[in-house]
Write a protein that holds these residues in place. Structure first.
Motif, PDB file in Angstrom:
ATOM      1  N   PHE A 229       0.848  -1.178   0.000  1.00  0.00           N
ATOM      2  CA  PHE A 229       0.000   0.000   0.000  1.00  0.00           C
ATOM      3  C   PHE A 229       0.893   1.240   0.000  1.00  0.00           C
ATOM      4  O   PHE A 229       1.697   1.444   0.913  1.00  0.00           O
ATOM      5  CB  PHE A 229      -0.920  -0.002   1.223  1.00  0.00           C
ATOM      6  CG  PHE A 229      -1.921  -1.120   1.203  1.00  0.00           C
ATOM      7  CD1 PHE A 229      -3.205  -0.905   0.735  1.00  0.00           C
ATOM      8  CD2 PHE A 229      -1.576  -2.404   1.624  1.00  0.00           C
ATOM      9  CE1 PHE A 229      -4.135  -1.935   0.695  1.00  0.00           C
ATOM     10  CE2 PHE A 229      -2.498  -3.445   1.592  1.00  0.00           C
ATOM     11  CZ  PHE A 229      -3.784  -3.198   1.125  1.00  0.00           C
ATOM     12  N   ILE A 230       0.760   2.049  -1.050  1.00  0.00           N
ATOM     13  CA  ILE A 230       1.648   3.198  -1.254  1.00  0.00           C
ATOM     14  C   ILE A 230       1.019   4.459  -0.673  1.00  0.00           C
ATOM     15  O   ILE A 230      -0.164   4.741  -0.884  1.00  0.00           O
ATOM     16  CB  ILE A 230       1.926   3.389  -2.754  1.00  0.00           C
ATOM     17  CG1 ILE A 230       2.586   2.126  -3.333  1.00  0.00           C
ATOM     18  CG2 ILE A 230       2.821   4.600  -2.995  1.00  0.00           C
ATOM     19  CD1 ILE A 230       2.722   2.128  -4.845  1.00  0.00           C
ATOM     20  N   SER A 231       1.842   5.199   0.082  1.00  0.00           N
ATOM     21  CA  SER A 231       1.421   6.493   0.628  1.00  0.00           C
ATOM     22  C   SER A 231       2.584   7.470   0.495  1.00  0.00           C
ATOM     23  O   SER A 231       3.681   7.107   0.042  1.00  0.00           O
ATOM     24  CB  SER A 231       1.015   6.346   2.095  1.00  0.00           C
ATOM     25  OG  SER A 231       2.160   6.079   2.910  1.00  0.00           O
ATOM     26  N   LYS A 232       2.365   8.709   0.911  1.00  0.00           N
ATOM     27  CA  LYS A 232       3.412   9.724   0.815  1.00  0.00           C
ATOM     28  C   LYS A 232       4.598   9.410   1.726  1.00  0.00           C
ATOM     29  O   LYS A 232       5.712   9.900   1.509  1.00  0.00           O
ATOM     30  CB  LYS A 232       2.851  11.098   1.150  1.00  0.00           C
ATOM     31  CG  LYS A 232       2.323  11.219   2.579  1.00  0.00           C
ATOM     32  CD  LYS A 232       1.787  12.614   2.840  1.00  0.00           C
ATOM     33  CE  LYS A 232       1.276  12.730   4.291  1.00  0.00           C
ATOM     34  NZ  LYS A 232       0.778  14.099   4.573  1.00  0.00           N
ATOM     35  N   ASP A 233       4.381   8.576   2.745  1.00  0.00           N
ATOM     36  CA  ASP A 233       5.448   8.250   3.708  1.00  0.00           C
ATOM     37  C   ASP A 233       6.266   7.028   3.296  1.00  0.00           C
ATOM     38  O   ASP A 233       7.298   6.734   3.893  1.00  0.00           O
ATOM     39  CB  ASP A 233       4.850   8.010   5.095  1.00  0.00           C
ATOM     40  CG  ASP A 233       4.136   9.233   5.632  1.00  0.00           C
ATOM     41  OD1 ASP A 233       4.658  10.346   5.426  1.00  0.00           O
ATOM     42  OD2 ASP A 233       3.047   9.083   6.227  1.00  0.00           O
ATOM     43  N   GLY A 234       5.812   6.300   2.285  1.00  0.00           N
ATOM     44  CA  GLY A 234       6.510   5.091   1.856  1.00  0.00           C
ATOM     45  C   GLY A 234       5.519   4.014   1.461  1.00  0.00           C
ATOM     46  O   GLY A 234       4.340   4.291   1.228  1.00  0.00           O
ATOM     47  N   THR A 235       5.976   2.787   1.413  1.00  0.00           N
ATOM     48  CA  THR A 235       5.119   1.660   1.048  1.00  0.00           C
ATOM     49  C   THR A 235       4.952   0.741   2.246  1.00  0.00           C
ATOM     50  O   THR A 235       5.937   0.235   2.787  1.00  0.00           O
ATOM     51  CB  THR A 235       5.712   0.861  -0.127  1.00  0.00           C
ATOM     52  OG1 THR A 235       5.898   1.728  -1.248  1.00  0.00           O
ATOM     53  CG2 THR A 235       4.786  -0.275  -0.524  1.00  0.00           C
ATOM     54  N   LYS A 236       3.708   0.562   2.658  1.00  0.00           N
ATOM     55  CA  LYS A 236       3.432  -0.376   3.748  1.00  0.00           C
ATOM     56  C   LYS A 236       3.279  -1.775   3.148  1.00  0.00           C
ATOM     57  O   LYS A 236       2.537  -1.980   2.187  1.00  0.00           O
ATOM     58  CB  LYS A 236       2.162   0.010   4.494  1.00  0.00           C
ATOM     59  CG  LYS A 236       1.805  -0.955   5.636  1.00  0.00           C
ATOM     60  CD  LYS A 236       0.557  -0.534   6.394  1.00  0.00           C
ATOM     61  CE  LYS A 236       0.866   0.593   7.337  1.00  0.00           C
ATOM     62  NZ  LYS A 236      -0.294   0.882   8.231  1.00  0.00           N
ATOM     63  N   VAL A 237       3.989  -2.742   3.739  1.00  0.00           N
ATOM     64  CA  VAL A 237       3.958  -4.117   3.235  1.00  0.00           C
ATOM     65  C   VAL A 237       3.555  -5.056   4.364  1.00  0.00           C
ATOM     66  O   VAL A 237       4.140  -5.019   5.452  1.00  0.00           O
ATOM     67  CB  VAL A 237       5.336  -4.540   2.676  1.00  0.00           C
ATOM     68  CG1 VAL A 237       5.266  -5.955   2.097  1.00  0.00           C
ATOM     69  CG2 VAL A 237       5.817  -3.555   1.621  1.00  0.00           C
ATOM     70  N   HIS A 238       2.555  -5.887   4.106  1.00  0.00           N
ATOM     71  CA  HIS A 238       2.096  -6.871   5.085  1.00  0.00           C
ATOM     72  C   HIS A 238       2.734  -8.233   4.784  1.00  0.00           C
ATOM     73  O   HIS A 238       2.883  -8.618   3.629  1.00  0.00           O
ATOM     74  CB  HIS A 238       0.573  -7.003   5.044  1.00  0.00           C
ATOM     75  CG  HIS A 238      -0.157  -5.758   5.424  1.00  0.00           C
ATOM     76  ND1 HIS A 238      -0.152  -5.240   6.698  1.00  0.00           N
ATOM     77  CD2 HIS A 238      -0.925  -4.912   4.679  1.00  0.00           C
ATOM     78  CE1 HIS A 238      -0.878  -4.140   6.748  1.00  0.00           C
ATOM     79  NE2 HIS A 238      -1.356  -3.917   5.525  1.00  0.00           N
ATOM     80  N   GLY A 239       3.072  -8.957   5.844  1.00  0.00           N
ATOM     81  CA  GLY A 239       3.642 -10.291   5.700  1.00  0.00           C
ATOM     82  C   GLY A 239       5.158 -10.258   5.783  1.00  0.00           C
ATOM     83  O   GLY A 239       5.800  -9.550   5.005  1.00  0.00           O
ATOM     84  N   LYS A 240       5.733 -11.023   6.716  1.00  0.00           N
ATOM     85  CA  LYS A 240       7.189 -10.979   6.928  1.00  0.00           C
ATOM     86  C   LYS A 240       7.984 -11.382   5.697  1.00  0.00           C
ATOM     87  O   LYS A 240       8.991 -10.765   5.368  1.00  0.00           O
ATOM     88  CB  LYS A 240       7.561 -11.870   8.126  1.00  0.00           C
ATOM     89  CG  LYS A 240       7.261 -11.247   9.474  1.00  0.00           C
ATOM     90  CD  LYS A 240       7.901 -12.038  10.603  1.00  0.00           C
ATOM     91  CE  LYS A 240       7.767 -11.293  11.924  1.00  0.00           C
ATOM     92  NZ  LYS A 240       8.416 -12.039  13.041  1.00  0.00           N
ATOM     93  N   GLU A 241       7.550 -12.442   5.007  1.00  0.00           N
ATOM     94  CA  GLU A 241       8.271 -12.874   3.810  1.00  0.00           C
ATOM     95  C   GLU A 241       8.167 -11.824   2.714  1.00  0.00           C
ATOM     96  O   GLU A 241       9.152 -11.522   2.027  1.00  0.00           O
ATOM     97  CB  GLU A 241       7.752 -14.214   3.302  1.00  0.00           C
ATOM     98  CG  GLU A 241       8.559 -14.746   2.118  1.00  0.00           C
ATOM     99  CD  GLU A 241       8.075 -16.098   1.622  1.00  0.00           C
ATOM    100  OE1 GLU A 241       8.845 -16.770   0.923  1.00  0.00           O
ATOM    101  OE2 GLU A 241       6.924 -16.460   1.934  1.00  0.00           O
ATOM    102  N   PHE A 242       6.990 -11.251   2.535  1.00  0.00           N
ATOM    103  CA  PHE A 242       6.813 -10.205   1.532  1.00  0.00           C
ATOM    104  C   PHE A 242       7.656  -8.974   1.868  1.00  0.00           C
ATOM    105  O   PHE A 242       8.186  -8.314   0.970  1.00  0.00           O
ATOM    106  CB  PHE A 242       5.341  -9.825   1.417  1.00  0.00           C
ATOM    107  CG  PHE A 242       4.471 -10.878   0.792  1.00  0.00           C
ATOM    108  CD1 PHE A 242       5.014 -11.908   0.035  1.00  0.00           C
ATOM    109  CD2 PHE A 242       3.093 -10.846   0.951  1.00  0.00           C
ATOM    110  CE1 PHE A 242       4.222 -12.879  -0.555  1.00  0.00           C
ATOM    111  CE2 PHE A 242       2.279 -11.805   0.368  1.00  0.00           C
ATOM    112  CZ  PHE A 242       2.845 -12.822  -0.382  1.00  0.00           C
ATOM    113  N   GLN A 243       7.796  -8.663   3.143  1.00  0.00           N
ATOM    114  CA  GLN A 243       8.633  -7.539   3.565  1.00  0.00           C
ATOM    115  C   GLN A 243      10.103  -7.807   3.228  1.00  0.00           C
ATOM    116  O   GLN A 243      10.820  -6.929   2.723  1.00  0.00           O
ATOM    117  CB  GLN A 243       8.479  -7.297   5.069  1.00  0.00           C
ATOM    118  CG  GLN A 243       7.109  -6.784   5.477  1.00  0.00           C
ATOM    119  CD  GLN A 243       6.853  -6.886   6.974  1.00  0.00           C
ATOM    120  OE1 GLN A 243       7.741  -7.227   7.745  1.00  0.00           O
ATOM    121  NE2 GLN A 243       5.630  -6.597   7.390  1.00  0.00           N
ATOM    122  N   GLU A 244      10.533  -9.035   3.460  1.00  0.00           N
ATOM    123  CA  GLU A 244      11.911  -9.438   3.141  1.00  0.00           C
ATOM    124  C   GLU A 244      12.184  -9.304   1.639  1.00  0.00           C
ATOM    125  O   GLU A 244      13.217  -8.767   1.218  1.00  0.00           O
ATOM    126  CB  GLU A 244      12.127 -10.887   3.594  1.00  0.00           C
ATOM    127  CG  GLU A 244      13.416 -11.530   3.113  1.00  0.00           C
ATOM    128  CD  GLU A 244      13.363 -13.047   3.161  1.00  0.00           C
ATOM    129  OE1 GLU A 244      14.024 -13.679   2.318  1.00  0.00           O
ATOM    130  OE2 GLU A 244      12.658 -13.607   4.027  1.00  0.00           O
TER     131      GLU A 244
END
Length: 326
Positions: A229-244
Motif C-alpha cells: 500500500f503506497i502512501s506519501k510516507d513510503g510503502t506499507k507491506v504486510h507479511g514478513k516474507e513479503f517484507q523481506e
C-alpha cells in the motif's frame, strides 16, 4: 577311441515364459533409456542496462537458478550452461549470436529422452508481434529461439521466461509435451516482473512438480502486490516474507512494516479504506502445456485466482514433470 555323443536340447518356451521374457526385455529397454537420458539446461541472463539494482537482481537470480538445478535437482554441472551480462569470457556472453548458437547446440545434442530446460532472466519487451529479451547489441526474439530449437529432439522442453512482455514465447515454442511458463501471461504486461523470485522459492524444497511450483509462484506474486500500500510516507507491506522480498527488490526505498501475516485482498468497492493506495497488479504469470499456444493463468476460470489445471487443459502435463527427472 570311443566316440562322444553330443546332444542338443532345444528350449521351446511356454506362453508364461515368453511373457516373462518379453516383460524382462521391455524393462531392460526402459531402464537403458532412463540410464541414458540427460538433463540439460541453458540459462540466459540479459542486459540489465544502467539500472544497478536490476544488475544485482539478475545476477542473484542467475546464480540461484544455477545452484537450484545442480544442487537441488541433480543436473550435472557440465550440462548447465549460463550466458550472462557481463560474462567471464566472450563465449559466455549473453549476445544474440551466442544465444542462438547455444540453443542450436541443445537441439543437436539432446536425445528424445532428455529433459531440456531454458531459463530467461532480464528485461523484456514486445514489438511488431515479437517478444524480445534485451541483450547487449541485437536482442533475442521468441522467433529466434523457436527457429534455433526447430530440430530439438528432446520431447520434454521446459521454458521459463521470467521477463516482461513474454506471452508470445508460448505461441512460438508450443508443441505437444512442452511446458512454457511466462511471467507475463497476457499481452500488454510490460512492467518489470518479479515472478522469478517466487518461482525460485516455490522450487526450493526440491522434488516439486512444475504445476505445483507454477501455482504457488503465480499466486504468491499476486498476493505480494496485493499486500503493498503506497502512501506519501513510503510503502506499507504486510507479511514478513513479503517484507523481506520487498527490501531485496527495492533497496534504498522506504518500507513501512505492516502486519506479520499477509492480508487477503479486499475488493469491496464500498470499503475504500481497505484498498485505497493498494498497488496495481502489473504481472500475471501464464502456463501453456497442451500444445495450442494459448496461455492459461490462475485467473483463467473466474474473477478470483485459482490453481491450474484450467478448463482448457493447461497444467495436465506440468503436473507430471519434476526438474531433473526426464
Amino acid at each position: 577311441m570311443q566316440s562322444s555323443e553330443f546332444r542338443i536340447d532345444t528350449f521351446v518356451p511356454s506362453r508364461s515364459s515368453s511373457s516373462a521374457l518379453l516383460a524382462c526385455c521391455a524393462f531392460s529397454f526402459a531402464l537403458s533409456l532412463t540410464a541414458h537420458a540427460e538433463c540439460r539446461a541453458l540459462i540466459i541472463s540479459g542486459d540489465p542496462g544502467p539500472d544497478k539494482n536490476a544488475a544485482v537482481r539478475f545476477n542473484d537470480w542467475t546464480q540461484r537458478w544455477t545452484a537450484l538445478l545442480t544442487d537441488t535437482y541433480g543436473f550435472k554441472k557440465e550440462r548447465v550452461r549460463v550466458l550472462s551480462t557481463p560474462a567471464a569470457s566472450p563465449n559466455d556472453g549473453a549476445t544474440q549470436e551466442n544465444c542462438v548458437k547455444a540453443l542450436g547446440a541443445l537441439a543437436r545434442e539432446s536425445s528424445a529422452e532428455d529433459q531440456v530446460v531454458l531459463i530467461l532472466i532480464g528485461h523484456g519487451y514486445d514489438t511488431q508481434k515479437l517478444s524480445k529479451l534485451c541483450l547487449k547489441g541485437k536482442d533475442l526474439s521468441d522467433i529466434d529461439a523457436a527457429k534455433a530449437l526447430a530440430e530439438l529432439r528432446a520431447r520434454q522442453l521446459i521454458c521459463i521466461n521470467t521477463t516482461a512482455a513474454s506471452s508470445s514465447w508460448a505461441k512460438s515454442l508450443a508443441r505437444a509435451g512442452r511446458v512454457i511458463i511466462v511471467a507475463s501471461g497476457t499481452e500488454g504486461l510490460r512492467s518489470q516482473t518479479y515472478f522469478c523470485e517466487f518461482m525460485l522459492r516455490a522450487l526450493k524444497a526440491g522434488n516439486i512438480t512444475l504445476l505445483d511450483a507454477f501455482n504457488r509462484a503465480a499466486l504468491d506474486t499476486i498476493h505480494w502486490y496485493q499486500n503493498q500500500f503506497i502512501s506519501k510516507d513510503g510503502t506499507k507491506v504486510h507479511g514478513k516474507e513479503f517484507q523481506e522480498i520487498w527490501k531485496a527488490m527495492y533497496p534504498g526505498q522506504t518500507m513501512i512494516a505492516g502486519g506479520d501475516q499477509p492480508q487477503a485482498a479486499n475488493n469491496n468497492m464500498a470499503d475504500t479504506a481497505a484498498w485505497l493506495g493498494r498497488r496495481v497488479l502489473p504481472e500475471v504469470a501464464g502456463l501453456e502445456d497442451n500444445g495450442d499456444g494459448e496461455l492459461s493463468s490462475v485467473y483463467e476460470d473466474g474473477k478470483e485466482p485459482a490453481p491450474l489445471p484450467s478448463k482448457a487443459g493447461d497444467g495436465e502435463v506440468a503436473r507430471k514433470i519434476v526438474l531433473g527427472k526426464p
